[in-house]
Scaffold this motif. Structure first.
Motif, mmCIF file in Angstrom:
data_model
loop_
_atom_site.group_PDB
_atom_site.id
_atom_site.type_symbol
_atom_site.label_atom_id
_atom_site.label_comp_id
_atom_site.label_asym_id
_atom_site.label_seq_id
_atom_site.Cartn_x
_atom_site.Cartn_y
_atom_site.Cartn_z
ATOM 1 N N VAL A 1 0.818 -1.214 0.000
ATOM 2 C CA VAL A 1 0.000 0.000 0.000
ATOM 3 C C VAL A 1 0.853 1.265 0.000
ATOM 4 C CG1 VAL A 1 -1.894 -1.186 1.145
ATOM 5 C CG2 VAL A 1 -0.239 0.080 2.530
ATOM 6 N N GLY A 2 2.161 1.120 -0.203
ATOM 7 C CA GLY A 2 3.023 2.289 -0.331
ATOM 8 C C GLY A 2 3.527 2.865 0.965
ATOM 9 N N CYS A 3 3.411 2.124 2.062
ATOM 10 C CA CYS A 3 3.880 2.600 3.374
ATOM 11 C C CYS A 3 5.352 2.230 3.508
ATOM 12 C CB CYS A 3 3.050 1.969 4.491
ATOM 13 S SG CYS A 3 3.548 2.464 6.145
ATOM 14 N N ILE A 4 6.232 3.120 3.079
ATOM 15 C CA ILE A 4 7.628 2.766 2.859
ATOM 16 C C ILE A 4 8.417 2.630 4.151
ATOM 17 C CG2 ILE A 4 9.766 3.514 1.742
ATOM 18 C CD1 ILE A 4 7.967 5.003 -0.277
ATOM 19 N N ALA A 5 8.230 3.555 5.097
ATOM 20 C CA ALA A 5 9.064 3.567 6.299
ATOM 21 C C ALA A 5 8.469 2.748 7.431
ATOM 22 C CB ALA A 5 9.294 5.005 6.760
ATOM 23 N N GLY A 6 7.310 2.164 7.218
ATOM 24 C CA GLY A 6 6.693 1.370 8.270
ATOM 25 C C GLY A 6 5.705 2.180 9.086
ATOM 26 N N SER A 7 4.634 1.527 9.519
ATOM 27 C CA SER A 7 3.575 2.219 10.246
ATOM 28 C C SER A 7 3.730 2.031 11.750
ATOM 29 C CB SER A 7 2.204 1.701 9.799
ATOM 30 O OG SER A 7 2.116 0.303 10.009
ATOM 31 N N LEU A 8 3.169 2.964 12.496
ATOM 32 C CA LEU A 8 3.078 2.849 13.940
ATOM 33 C C LEU A 8 1.833 2.053 14.293
ATOM 34 C CD1 LEU A 8 3.773 6.567 14.930
ATOM 35 C CD2 LEU A 8 5.377 4.668 15.122
ATOM 36 N N THR A 9 1.866 1.372 15.438
ATOM 37 C CA THR A 9 0.632 0.793 15.948
ATOM 38 C C THR A 9 -0.253 1.921 16.467
ATOM 39 O OG1 THR A 9 1.394 0.522 18.219
ATOM 40 C CG2 THR A 9 1.891 -1.281 16.670
ATOM 41 N N VAL A 10 -1.530 1.625 16.678
ATOM 42 C CA VAL A 10 -2.446 2.624 17.205
ATOM 43 C C VAL A 10 -1.968 3.126 18.565
ATOM 44 C CG1 VAL A 10 -4.797 3.007 18.044
ATOM 45 C CG2 VAL A 10 -4.423 1.742 15.918
ATOM 46 N N VAL A 11 -1.527 2.213 19.431
ATOM 47 C CA VAL A 11 -1.044 2.610 20.764
ATOM 48 C C VAL A 11 0.202 3.481 20.642
ATOM 49 C CG1 VAL A 11 -0.078 1.762 22.933
ATOM 50 C CG2 VAL A 11 -2.058 0.631 21.930
ATOM 51 N N GLU A 12 1.123 3.111 19.748
ATOM 52 C CA GLU A 12 2.338 3.917 19.551
ATOM 53 C C GLU A 12 1.999 5.306 19.025
ATOM 54 O OE1 GLU A 12 5.528 0.339 18.491
ATOM 55 O OE2 GLU A 12 4.351 1.282 16.898
ATOM 56 N N TYR A 13 1.051 5.387 18.115
ATOM 57 C CA TYR A 13 0.660 6.689 17.559
ATOM 58 C C TYR A 13 0.083 7.572 18.664
ATOM 59 C CZ TYR A 13 0.337 8.839 12.900
ATOM 60 O OH TYR A 13 0.568 9.587 11.779
ATOM 61 N N ARG A 14 -0.816 6.991 19.488
ATOM 62 C CA ARG A 14 -1.394 7.757 20.591
ATOM 63 C C ARG A 14 -0.304 8.264 21.546
ATOM 64 N NH1 ARG A 14 -6.775 7.628 21.507
ATOM 65 N NH2 ARG A 14 -8.067 6.144 20.354
#
Length: 430
Positions: free
Chosen positions: A198-211
């Motif tokens: 889906v083009g997320c190159i650097a990796g996504s945060l988890t919901v808890v990490e984002y919060r």
């Protein structure tokens, strides 16, 4: 993928769009199933074809940013300019919409699209989202469409976003997140593969990490709404947050170690009044921090001088797990800065931040003679639950303490929400 590679990748897509080609930033099935690109919008009538061709986002942040006439808005990673052009419509001719992109080719494409659309209240700037080339407090709203996940330094992105927002300013973005960090190596590999798809190159945060990262930056009133499901725990999401509001010339931000001397001086000034606490001497910084939670500490600062003019912090009421969502707080304002709404702004920010952290009850003990504090707390939803009569001997006098509490209507423990313990762990790591 290195920053330079990311820029070159999107520069190539911009050049293709400038040449009249349609561009896609992820696998065709992901693009179709995840509402990526212009398919995520319902109000694109009248926009240049070039802006639609170069739309690479994973949602429609303009729809949730609640833009108002005359506001100034910044789009992080503006690409071909579709979100900037839509924002310009909503804020009207007296507002201003900035677009920031690290690709000079994307900036050229966006400027061309704005000219074709006849939109004058836009400005496109070349620069990175980790070092936004705008002054402090420049905008009321920051939006972004599936871009922050591309950064390898998301903490810097959010810190810069906080810096350029005015107090009371809003963050409204679409991004890619992971709904869980659980699973073994095989599950992790699948998540990485889906992120790449889906083009997320650097990796996504988890919901808890984002919060936790939003909280550590200073944002409050955070909400993360999961939208499209891309499989393997990878989701698109709408993320909203607020920079705490306060009077012009001031800012509320997380307390830092560099604030120690000023925080303790304000603490001592409050104790010297004889109406703030049974304590008579402020502790050392080590003693202060040892008795407080590592998060939920805020200071109000003068933006011109950097002087701390007030602070608020939380202490746990018990080490027992059942009381994880119950805290006691302390609130102090510099004696020269009282009756200016600083205490109210700090307490409002603290309440919002505590709800984000899953706190369900805030407690306070206040002397009956401290009428301003009692009035402030009751105005912000605290209720008197009783009086401890002659509970302590203070300066030669037996004194009562009025007990107040504020019970949150949003506990943070609804079904499916992260636990208080999980949020605290993430906050400690942020």
């Amino acid at each position: 993928m290195a920053h330079e590679e990311v820029v070159e990748r999107y520069s190539g897509l911009a050049r293709a769009a400038l040449a009249g080609e349609s561009v896609v930033d992820c696998a065709p099935d992901a693009f179709a199933d995840g509402c990526f690109g212009a398919t995520g919008y319902d109000d694109t009538a009248g926009l240049p074809e070039g802006a639609l061709r170069a739309s690479l986002g994973c949602g429609n942040p303009v729809a949730v940013a609640e833009l108002r006439t005359g506001e100034t808005v910044l789009d992080l990673g503006s690409g071909g300019g579709i979100d900037v052009l839509l924002s310009a419509r909503r804020i009207g001719p007296y507002g201003k919409a900035y677009g920031l992109d690290a690709s000079a080719d994307m900036v050229e494409l966006a400027r061309r699209n704005a000219a074709e659309a006849g939109v004058a209240n836009t400005e496109f700037v070349c620069g990175t989202i980790e070092a936004i080339p705008l002054p402090d407090h420049a905008v009321e709203v920051v939006i972004s469409n599936c871009v922050i996940n591309l950064s390898s330094d998301k903490a810097a992105v959010l810190a810069e976003t906080f810096r350029v927002l005015r107090p009371g300013g809003r963050l409204g973005i679409s991004d890619v997140v992971t709904d869980s960090a659980t699973g073994g190596a095989v599950e992790a590999q699948r998540r990485v593969a889906t992120e790449q798809r889906v083009g997320c190159i650097a990796g996504s945060l988890t919901v808890v990490e984002y919060r936790a990262l939003l909280a550590a930056t200073g944002f409050v009133a955070t909400s993360i709404t999961l939208t499209a499901d891309h499989g393997d725990g990878v989701r698109s999401a709408i993320i909203q947050a607020v920079k705490p509001a306060i009077s012009p010339g001031l800012e509320i931000r997380p307390m830092r170690e560099i604030d120690a001397e000023q925080v303790l001086a304000i603490y001592q000034a409050g104790l010297d009044t004889g109406q703030a606490s049974f304590e008579t001497l402020a502790p050392s910084w080590e003693g202060f921090t040892g008795g407080k939670l590592t998060h939920l500490r805020y200071v109000a600062v003068d933006t011109g001088t950097g002087e701390v003019v007030g602070w608020v912090a939380a202490s746990p009421v018990s080490a027992r797990a059942v009381y994880a969502g119950v805290v006691e707080h302390s609130l102090y304002v510099h004696p020269d800065c009282q009756a200016h709404g600083i205490g109210r702004a700090l307490l409002a920010a603290f309440i919002a931040g505590s709800q984000d952290a899953g706190i369900w009850t805030i407690q306070a003990g206040i002397f009956p003679q401290n009428a301003p504090s009692l009035s402030l707390h009751q105005a912000l939803g605290f209720r008197v639950i009783g009086t401890r009569e002659r509970v302590g001997h203070h300066h030669g006098v037996w004194r009562d303490v009025i007990l107040l509490e504020r019970r949150s209507a949003v506990t943070g423990l609804e079904a499916g929400a992260p636990s208080v313990a999980a949020l605290r762990r993430a906050l400690d790591q942020a």
